[in-house]
Scaffold this motif. Sequence first.
Motif, short mmCIF file in Angstrom:
data_model
loop_
_atom_site.label_atom_id
_atom_site.label_comp_id
_atom_site.label_asym_id
_atom_site.label_seq_id
_atom_site.Cartn_x
_atom_site.Cartn_y
_atom_site.Cartn_z
N GLN A 1 -1.71 7.70 13.62
CA GLN A 1 -0.72 8.22 12.85
C GLN A 1 -0.47 9.75 12.78
O GLN A 1 -1.40 10.36 12.37
N ALA B 1 6.36 11.83 4.45
CA ALA B 1 6.79 13.00 5.21
C ALA B 1 5.54 13.58 5.79
O ALA B 1 5.53 14.59 6.48
N LYS C 1 3.49 15.39 2.88
CA LYS C 1 3.35 16.40 1.96
C LYS C 1 1.92 16.23 1.52
O LYS C 1 1.17 17.38 1.51
N SER C 2 1.12 15.18 1.26
CA SER C 2 -0.20 15.03 0.82
C SER C 2 -1.10 15.68 1.86
O SER C 2 -2.11 16.22 1.78
P1 ADP Z 1 3.64 12.03 1.51
O1 ADP Z 1 2.69 12.65 0.97
O2 ADP Z 1 4.57 12.83 2.34
O3 ADP Z 1 4.03 10.53 1.22
P2 ADP Z 1 1.32 11.64 3.68
O4 ADP Z 1 1.00 12.86 3.89
O5 ADP Z 1 0.49 10.82 2.41
O6 ADP Z 1 2.85 11.80 3.27
O7 ADP Z 1 1.51 10.63 4.98
C1 ADP Z 1 1.91 11.19 6.32
C2 ADP Z 1 1.87 10.20 7.07
O8 ADP Z 1 0.28 9.84 7.41
C3 ADP Z 1 2.32 8.85 6.80
O9 ADP Z 1 2.95 8.15 7.87
C4 ADP Z 1 1.19 7.81 6.36
O10 ADP Z 1 1.43 6.47 6.36
C5 ADP Z 1 0.05 8.57 7.16
N1 ADP Z 1 -1.16 8.37 6.19
C6 ADP Z 1 -1.49 9.18 4.99
N2 ADP Z 1 -2.80 8.83 4.68
C7 ADP Z 1 -3.28 8.10 5.79
C8 ADP Z 1 -4.75 7.66 6.07
N3 ADP Z 1 -5.58 7.86 5.17
N4 ADP Z 1 -4.87 6.94 7.43
C9 ADP Z 1 -3.74 6.92 8.20
N5 ADP Z 1 -2.56 7.36 7.96
C10 ADP Z 1 -2.43 7.80 6.91
#
Ligand code: ADP
Length: 245
Positions: free
Chosen positions: A19, A43, A45-46
């Motif tokens: 991803q 998006a 953010k995290s």
């Molecule tokens: P937000 O904080 O804006 O909701 P994230 O940063 O959590 O977005 O996620 C961004 C993308 O990365 C999304 O497509 C999410 O599904 C993917 N993602 C987040 N954490 C993981 C992980 N540990 N492994 C695989 N994909 C992840």
Amino acid sequence: MQPVPLLIRDLSFRYPSGQLALNGVSVTIAAGESVAVIGPNGAGKSTLLLHLNGLLRGSGRIQVGDTELRRETLGAVRRQVGLVFQDPDDQLFLPTCLDDVAFGPLNEGATWEAAVQRSMQALAAVGMTEHANTPPHQLSIGQRKRVALATVLSMMPSLIAFDEPSAGLDPWARRQLIGIIRHLPQTRVVATHDLALALETCRRTILMDAGTIVADGPTAEILTDTDLLLSHRMEPPGYRPPAAS
Ligand code: ADP
């Protein structure tokens, strides 16, 4: 503590699953500025916040103050950047609040007296002095969030990143946290779905979608741009969808 600027250039990151979570993010944040990062679920953010102190490493460049984030500078950057996680229980794991808040300074080599002094200042900054000796699990989530912030403040960071600071809080606890975030002297990056909180704590807002920055400007302008927000699956504060016909 002096607030520091943050510079991010062309940051991209792909999780091992394949991803693509960040896709060429570039942004500059001035020392002492408070910037909201908004965007729909997924998006990025995290993922962006986890890069600020090197918990995740993507391609591109991150510079905190004068220090470019590299393997050799990881310790120096982590001393400057504090992350406040969405779930306070990720940051609180010791018998008392004071133990948790003093953990970072002690780990850095501070004497017990110095660690307690810094910790009591940090607890005072979040209005939790009277709970120094309380086990965190006896506190409300709003109180635990404030103690989690104190664990970051006791490290005297120059930049603080918040992940969903108001998640799970009742209106009163949320209001207290907004007051604290507004008055912190550090450079602040606030990732949130709470657009009213963004408006109250940050003059500037970055809107992310699909791992990229799609808008960056004054919070008051971004949050009143209904078309922009709706096109990225966000609702402006107070939005009422058109009645179904
Ligand atoms: P937000 O904080 O804006 O909701 P994230 O940063 O959590 O977005 O996620 C961004 C993308 O990365 C999304 O497509 C999410 O599904 C993917 N993602 C987040 N954490 C993981 C992980 N540990 N492994 C695989 N994909 C992840």
